[in-house]
Design a protein around this motif. Sequence first.
Motif, PDB file in Angstrom:
ATOM      1  N   PHE A   1      -0.618  14.398  -7.185  1.00 52.85           N
ATOM      2  CA  PHE A   1      -0.444  15.597  -6.361  1.00 52.85           C
ATOM      3  C   PHE A   1       0.854  16.353  -6.621  1.00 52.85           C
ATOM      4  CE2 PHE A   1      -3.306  12.856  -3.890  1.00 52.85           C
ATOM      5  CZ  PHE A   1      -4.369  13.725  -3.722  1.00 52.85           C
ATOM      6  N   LEU A   2       1.876  15.692  -7.168  1.00 52.79           N
ATOM      7  CA  LEU A   2       3.136  16.386  -7.409  1.00 52.79           C
ATOM      8  C   LEU A   2       3.280  16.838  -8.855  1.00 52.79           C
ATOM      9  CD1 LEU A   2       5.736  17.345  -6.058  1.00 52.79           C
ATOM     10  CD2 LEU A   2       6.781  15.147  -6.649  1.00 52.79           C
ATOM     11  N   LEU A   3       2.961  15.962  -9.798  1.00 53.89           N
ATOM     12  CA  LEU A   3       3.016  16.361 -11.212  1.00 53.89           C
ATOM     13  C   LEU A   3       1.882  17.350 -11.511  1.00 53.89           C
ATOM     14  CD1 LEU A   3       3.843  12.968 -12.965  1.00 53.89           C
ATOM     15  CD2 LEU A   3       5.404  14.771 -12.223  1.00 53.89           C
ATOM     16  N   PRO A   4       2.109  18.274 -12.441  1.00 52.86           N
ATOM     17  CA  PRO A   4       1.152  19.386 -12.621  1.00 52.86           C
ATOM     18  C   PRO A   4      -0.060  19.077 -13.488  1.00 52.86           C
ATOM     19  CG  PRO A   4       3.052  19.687 -14.045  1.00 52.86           C
ATOM     20  CD  PRO A   4       3.343  18.457 -13.230  1.00 52.86           C
ATOM     21  N   TRP A   5      -0.213  17.868 -14.001  1.00 54.29           N
ATOM     22  CA  TRP A   5      -1.270  17.630 -14.984  1.00 54.29           C
ATOM     23  C   TRP A   5      -2.662  17.507 -14.366  1.00 54.29           C
ATOM     24  CZ3 TRP A   5      -4.552  13.474 -14.897  1.00 54.29           C
ATOM     25  CH2 TRP A   5      -4.223  12.440 -14.016  1.00 54.29           C
ATOM     26  N   ALA A   6      -2.770  17.043 -13.114  1.00 52.82           N
ATOM     27  CA  ALA A   6      -4.074  16.721 -12.525  1.00 52.82           C
ATOM     28  C   ALA A   6      -4.872  17.990 -12.212  1.00 52.82           C
ATOM     29  CB  ALA A   6      -3.900  15.889 -11.258  1.00 52.82           C
ATOM     30  N   SER A   7      -6.167  17.939 -12.440  1.00 53.03           N
ATOM     31  CA  SER A   7      -7.029  19.084 -12.153  1.00 53.03           C
ATOM     32  C   SER A   7      -7.278  19.198 -10.652  1.00 53.03           C
ATOM     33  CB  SER A   7      -8.368  18.929 -12.879  1.00 53.03           C
ATOM     34  OG  SER A   7      -9.090  17.830 -12.343  1.00 53.03           O
ATOM     35  N   LEU A   8      -7.704  20.387 -10.233  1.00 47.50           N
ATOM     36  CA  LEU A   8      -8.050  20.589  -8.823  1.00 47.50           C
ATOM     37  C   LEU A   8      -9.213  19.696  -8.407  1.00 47.50           C
ATOM     38  CD1 LEU A   8      -7.736  24.475  -8.455  1.00 47.50           C
ATOM     39  CD2 LEU A   8      -6.198  22.721  -7.549  1.00 47.50           C
TER      40      LEU A   8
ATOM     41  N   LEU B   1       0.829  -1.205   0.000  1.00 49.23           N
ATOM     42  CA  LEU B   1       0.000   0.000   0.000  1.00 49.23           C
ATOM     43  C   LEU B   1       0.863   1.256   0.000  1.00 49.23           C
ATOM     44  CD1 LEU B   1      -2.818  -0.984   2.531  1.00 49.23           C
ATOM     45  CD2 LEU B   1      -2.992  -0.812   0.033  1.00 49.23           C
ATOM     46  N   PHE B   2       1.992   1.202   0.689  1.00 46.65           N
ATOM     47  CA  PHE B   2       2.923   2.334   0.709  1.00 46.65           C
ATOM     48  C   PHE B   2       3.399   2.645  -0.712  1.00 46.65           C
ATOM     49  CE2 PHE B   2       7.121   3.909   2.877  1.00 46.65           C
ATOM     50  CZ  PHE B   2       6.869   5.196   2.413  1.00 46.65           C
ATOM     51  N   ALA B   3       3.785   1.610  -1.461  1.00 50.57           N
ATOM     52  CA  ALA B   3       4.245   1.815  -2.838  1.00 50.57           C
ATOM     53  C   ALA B   3       3.138   2.420  -3.702  1.00 50.57           C
ATOM     54  CB  ALA B   3       4.722   0.487  -3.425  1.00 50.57           C
ATOM     55  N   CYS B   4       1.928   1.878  -3.579  1.00 48.21           N
ATOM     56  CA  CYS B   4       0.795   2.412  -4.347  1.00 48.21           C
ATOM     57  C   CYS B   4       0.493   3.855  -3.953  1.00 48.21           C
ATOM     58  CB  CYS B   4      -0.442   1.541  -4.134  1.00 48.21           C
ATOM     59  SG  CYS B   4      -0.292  -0.137  -4.764  1.00 48.21           S
ATOM     60  N   GLN B   5       0.537   4.128  -2.658  1.00 47.66           N
ATOM     61  CA  GLN B   5       0.257   5.467  -2.151  1.00 47.66           C
ATOM     62  C   GLN B   5       1.268   6.481  -2.679  1.00 47.66           C
ATOM     63  OE1 GLN B   5      -2.153   6.795  -0.377  1.00 47.66           O
ATOM     64  NE2 GLN B   5      -1.440   8.061   1.304  1.00 47.66           N
ATOM     65  N   TRP B   6       2.550   6.095  -2.663  1.00 41.11           N
ATOM     66  CA  TRP B   6       3.583   7.028  -3.136  1.00 41.11           C
ATOM     67  C   TRP B   6       3.424   7.307  -4.625  1.00 41.11           C
ATOM     68  CZ3 TRP B   6       7.512   7.814  -6.548  1.00 41.11           C
ATOM     69  CH2 TRP B   6       8.383   8.864  -6.243  1.00 41.11           C
TER      70      TRP B   6
ATOM     71  N   PRO C   1      -9.125  12.889   0.225  1.00 40.95           N
ATOM     72  CA  PRO C   1      -9.560  12.133   1.411  1.00 40.95           C
ATOM     73  C   PRO C   1      -9.050  10.693   1.419  1.00 40.95           C
ATOM     74  CG  PRO C   1     -11.378  13.381   0.480  1.00 40.95           C
ATOM     75  CD  PRO C   1     -10.266  13.455  -0.514  1.00 40.95           C
ATOM     76  N   PHE C   2      -8.992  10.055   0.249  1.00 42.41           N
ATOM     77  CA  PHE C   2      -8.472   8.686   0.172  1.00 42.41           C
ATOM     78  C   PHE C   2      -6.971   8.663   0.458  1.00 42.41           C
ATOM     79  CE2 PHE C   2     -12.221   8.795  -2.580  1.00 42.41           C
ATOM     80  CZ  PHE C   2     -12.940   7.704  -2.103  1.00 42.41           C
ATOM     81  N   HIS C   3      -6.277   9.676  -0.036  1.00 46.15           N
ATOM     82  CA  HIS C   3      -4.836   9.789   0.200  1.00 46.15           C
ATOM     83  C   HIS C   3      -4.550   9.924   1.700  1.00 46.15           C
ATOM     84  CE1 HIS C   3      -0.739  10.535  -1.102  1.00 46.15           C
ATOM     85  NE2 HIS C   3      -0.682  11.637  -0.375  1.00 46.15           N
ATOM     86  N   VAL C   4      -5.330  10.752   2.367  1.00 42.37           N
ATOM     87  CA  VAL C   4      -5.159  10.942   3.813  1.00 42.37           C
ATOM     88  C   VAL C   4      -5.521   9.671   4.572  1.00 42.37           C
ATOM     89  CG1 VAL C   4      -5.983  12.236   5.823  1.00 42.37           C
ATOM     90  CG2 VAL C   4      -5.513  13.438   3.674  1.00 42.37           C
ATOM     91  N   PHE C   5      -6.644   9.044   4.186  1.00 37.93           N
ATOM     92  CA  PHE C   5      -7.082   7.825   4.859  1.00 37.93           C
ATOM     93  C   PHE C   5      -6.050   6.708   4.740  1.00 37.93           C
ATOM     94  CE2 PHE C   5      -8.999   3.602   4.294  1.00 37.93           C
ATOM     95  CZ  PHE C   5      -9.505   3.401   5.565  1.00 37.93           C
ATOM     96  N   PHE C   6      -5.564   6.473   3.527  1.00 45.39           N
ATOM     97  CA  PHE C   6      -4.608   5.383   3.340  1.00 45.39           C
ATOM     98  C   PHE C   6      -3.255   5.717   3.961  1.00 45.39           C
ATOM     99  CE2 PHE C   6      -7.602   3.844   0.131  1.00 45.39           C
ATOM    100  CZ  PHE C   6      -7.610   2.484   0.457  1.00 45.39           C
ATOM    101  N   GLY C   7      -2.910   7.008   4.034  1.00 44.73           N
ATOM    102  CA  GLY C   7      -1.689   7.380   4.738  1.00 44.73           C
ATOM    103  C   GLY C   7      -1.736   6.961   6.194  1.00 44.73           C
ATOM    104  N   ALA C   8      -2.858   7.256   6.858  1.00 45.72           N
ATOM    105  CA  ALA C   8      -3.015   6.855   8.258  1.00 45.72           C
ATOM    106  C   ALA C   8      -3.143   5.338   8.395  1.00 45.72           C
ATOM    107  CB  ALA C   8      -4.241   7.547   8.849  1.00 45.72           C
ATOM    108  N   SER C   9      -3.804   4.701   7.440  1.00 44.15           N
ATOM    109  CA  SER C   9      -3.978   3.250   7.492  1.00 44.15           C
ATOM    110  C   SER C   9      -2.647   2.526   7.347  1.00 44.15           C
ATOM    111  CB  SER C   9      -4.933   2.794   6.381  1.00 44.15           C
ATOM    112  OG  SER C   9      -6.207   3.371   6.542  1.00 44.15           O
ATOM    113  N   ILE C  10      -1.788   3.013   6.465  1.00 47.13           N
ATOM    114  CA  ILE C  10      -0.474   2.398   6.275  1.00 47.13           C
ATOM    115  C   ILE C  10       0.345   2.493   7.554  1.00 47.13           C
ATOM    116  CG2 ILE C  10       1.729   2.639   5.046  1.00 47.13           C
ATOM    117  CD1 ILE C  10      -0.045   3.579   2.614  1.00 47.13           C
ATOM    118  N   LEU C  11       0.310   3.649   8.209  1.00 46.41           N
ATOM    119  CA  LEU C  11       1.037   3.791   9.473  1.00 46.41           C
ATOM    120  C   LEU C  11       0.472   2.832  10.519  1.00 46.41           C
ATOM    121  CD1 LEU C  11       3.093   5.153  11.306  1.00 46.41           C
ATOM    122  CD2 LEU C  11       1.400   6.947  11.757  1.00 46.41           C
TER     123      LEU C  11
END
Length: 242
Positions: A139-146, A127-132, A154-164
Amino acid sequence: MAVRWFYLAVLALSSLGLMCILFTIYWMRYWHDGFAWDGTMLMFNCHPVLMVTGMVVLYSAASLVYRLPQSWVGPKLPWKIGHAAMHLMAFILTVLGLFAVFKFHNHSKIPHLYSLHSWLGITAVFLFACQWLLGFVVFLLPWASLQLRSLLKPFHVFFGASILSLAIASVVSGINEKLFFSLKNGTSLYSNLPGEADFANSTGMLVVVFGLLVLYILLASPWKRPELGMQAERQALLRGGE
């Protein structure tokens, strides 16, 4: 006052994280003869140190980058790069930790991935690899829309806490598993709580307390990067206001 409490929490967290690493190193050096990179048990001893350092402590530090009040003003890109780079460093240490245990298992003809500890750990790493990768692409590359970023945040935050959480569960179960193996043929039973068991259990409790404090700061505390439209509140907090 709010900023003062935040930095007190950061100081406590930094101390706990350092203690988790040092306690794990001491456990492996004092009771298990130290470290090597040769496929033997001494190579296995690198595994818990690398996993606690990478998957728990450095991962947590990277996750908390956006809680720093300094990240709330000015361009967000440098903080994104720092966030991604620290997570990448944590992932590299984690991969080295996995390599150490797989190499030891191959050397000693031990099956891989048979215990609950290993299942929890490999799930956390996957999950860490997928999350990164998701964070880098969206979130880092500029192509994605707001809109896409807002949808996935919210999924990024949730899985970040879940991985920890999975990493902490893996560490605790790994400590218990290691104690069962190392003490089952010894003169002192685990149930009698010999010195090694006492110390290792204390290390596990340190990891749990560290993880709970990280999760509190991430999810429940008021120390979050303000959304757009909250400029006044942000500036008040940076000046020390409540």
